[in-house]
Scaffold this active site. Structure first.
Site, PDB file in Angstrom:
ATOM      1  NE  ARG A 170      -4.369   7.946  -1.626  1.00 57.01           N
ATOM      2  CZ  ARG A 170      -3.798   6.824  -1.196  1.00 57.01           C
ATOM      3  NH1 ARG A 170      -2.735   6.881  -0.431  1.00 57.01           N
ATOM      4  NH2 ARG A 170      -4.297   5.650  -1.504  1.00 57.01           N
ATOM      5  NE  ARG A 186      -5.745   0.083  -1.746  1.00 56.82           N
ATOM      6  CZ  ARG A 186      -5.735   1.411  -1.739  1.00 56.82           C
ATOM      7  NH1 ARG A 186      -6.668   2.100  -2.376  1.00 56.82           N
ATOM      8  NH2 ARG A 186      -4.778   2.051  -1.101  1.00 56.82           N
ATOM      9  CE  LYS A 238       1.137   1.599   4.074  1.00 59.58           C
ATOM     10  NZ  LYS A 238      -0.353   1.731   4.069  1.00 59.58           N
ATOM     11  NE  ARG A 259       0.225  -4.059   0.897  1.00 62.20           N
ATOM     12  CZ  ARG A 259       0.432  -2.809   0.529  1.00 62.20           C
ATOM     13  NH1 ARG A 259       1.617  -2.299   0.495  1.00 62.20           N
ATOM     14  NH2 ARG A 259      -0.581  -2.058   0.237  1.00 62.20           N
ATOM     15  NE  ARG A 270      -2.987   4.723  -4.837  1.00 65.59           N
ATOM     16  CZ  ARG A 270      -2.326   4.240  -3.780  1.00 65.59           C
ATOM     17  NH1 ARG A 270      -1.387   4.964  -3.218  1.00 65.59           N
ATOM     18  NH2 ARG A 270      -2.600   3.055  -3.296  1.00 65.59           N
TER      19      ARG A 270
END
Ligand code: AP5
Length: 217
Positions: free
Chosen positions: A127, A171, A13, A88, A160
Site C-alpha cells: 500500500r 494489528r 474498507k 472495533r 504508512r
C-alpha cells in the site's frame, strides 16, 4: 442509509468506501483517518493516539467514540453515513447504538469484507498513500501511472508507518482478539452481510451492492 464496513486491516474498507460514499452520497467516517489527522496536527488526542497506533493497538474507546459522535453530529440528519474502522469491539458497538438512539438514527447494514491472511499481508506491504490528497494505491494491484507520484494531484506517495511487517502482524492479532467477535454480534442482530473481499476491487464492490440492494430500503 447508514452502513458499517467491517473487516481486517487491509481488507479494502477504505478502497471500497471511496466508491460507496460517492454512489450513495454518504458521509465517510473513518476513525483511522480522523486519528491520523489528529496525529498530524499534534493535538492532545493525536499525541495520545499515536502511542497506540504505532504499536498496532486499539486507541482507548472513550477517545474514539467522542470523535465518532462529533463526526455524526457534524452533518445533517438526512444524509446517510458510512463507518469505516468503527466499531472495533463490542463496547464501541454498544456505545454507538446509544449515541445513534439519542439522535433517532440506527445502522441499516453491516458489510463484512472477508479476506485471507495472505491477501491482507500482500495488500498492506504494497500500500502507498498520497501525502497531499490521501489517495490510496497498491504497488502491484492498483499502481499509480508514474512510480511514487499520485495520479490525481501529483503528490508524493508514502508508506504508512503501521504497515511495517511487525506492526501488521500485531494489528492482525488485535483484530482477531478484539474485533472478530463483532461478526457474530451483528449476525445475531440480522444486520450482517458477508462478502468475499479477496476479489479484485470491482468484483467485491458488485457483491456489496447486491447485499445493499437486497437488504436496505
Ligand atoms: P485504520 O486506518 O482503520 O486501519 P485498519 O482497520 O487496519 O485498516 P486499513 O486502513 O489498514 O485497511 P483497509 O481495510 O482500509 O484497506 P485499504 O482499502 O487501504 O486504523 C489504524 C489504527 O488506528 C488502528 O490500528 C488503531 O490503532 C486506530 N484505530 C482506528 N479505528 C479505531 C477504533 N475504532 N478503535 C480504536 N482504535 C482505532 O486497502 C489496503 C491495500 O490494498 C491498498 O493498497 C489498496 O489499494 C489495496 N486493495 C484494496 N482492495 C483491493 C482489492 N479488492 N484488490 C486488490 N487490492 C486492493
Amino acid at each position: 442509509m447508514n452502513i458499517i464496513l467491517l473487516g481486517a486491516p487491509g481488507a479494502g474498507k477504505g478502497t471500497q468506501a471511496e466508491t460507496l460514499v460517492k454512489d450513495f452520497n454518504l458521509k465517510h467516517i473513518s476513525t483511522g483517518d480522523i486519528l491520523r489527522e489528529e496525529v498530524k496536527k499534534g493535538s492532545p488526542v493525536g499525541l495520545e493516539a499515536k502511542e497506540y497506533m504505532d504499536k498496532g493497538l486499539l486507541v482507548p474507546d472513550e477517545v474514539v467514540i467522542k470523535l465518532v459522535a462529533g463526526a455524526i453530529s457534524g452533518f445533517g440528519s438526512r444524509q446517510g453515513f458510512l463507518l469505516d474502522g468503527f466499531p472495533r469491539n463490542e463496547n464501541q458497538a454498544k456505545m454507538l447504538e446509544e449515541k445513534l438512539c439519542l439522535v433517532n438514527r440506527s445502522i441499516n447494514r453491516v458489510i463484512y469484507l472477508k479476506v485471507s491472511k495472505e491477501v491482507v499481508i500482500s495488500r498492506l506491504s504494497g500500500r502507498r498513500i498520497c501525502k497531499d490528497c490521501g489517495a490510496v494505491y497498491h504497488l502491484k494491484n492498483i499502481p499509480p501511472k508514474k512510480e511514487g507520484i499520485c495520479d490525481k494531484c501529483s503528490g508524493v506517495l508514502y508508506q504508512r508507518e503501521d504497515d511495517s511487517e511487525k506492526t501488521v502482524l500485531n494489528r492482525l492479532e488485535v483484530y482477531k482478539k478484539e474485533t472478530g467477535g463483532l461478526i457474530n454480534y451483528y449476525k445475531d442482530k440480522n444486520l450482517l452481510s458477508e462478502v468475499d473481499g479477496d476479489l479484485a476491487q470491482e468484483g467485491t464492490y458488485a457483491l456489496m451492492l447486491k447485499e445493499i440492494n437486497n437488504n436496505c430500503e
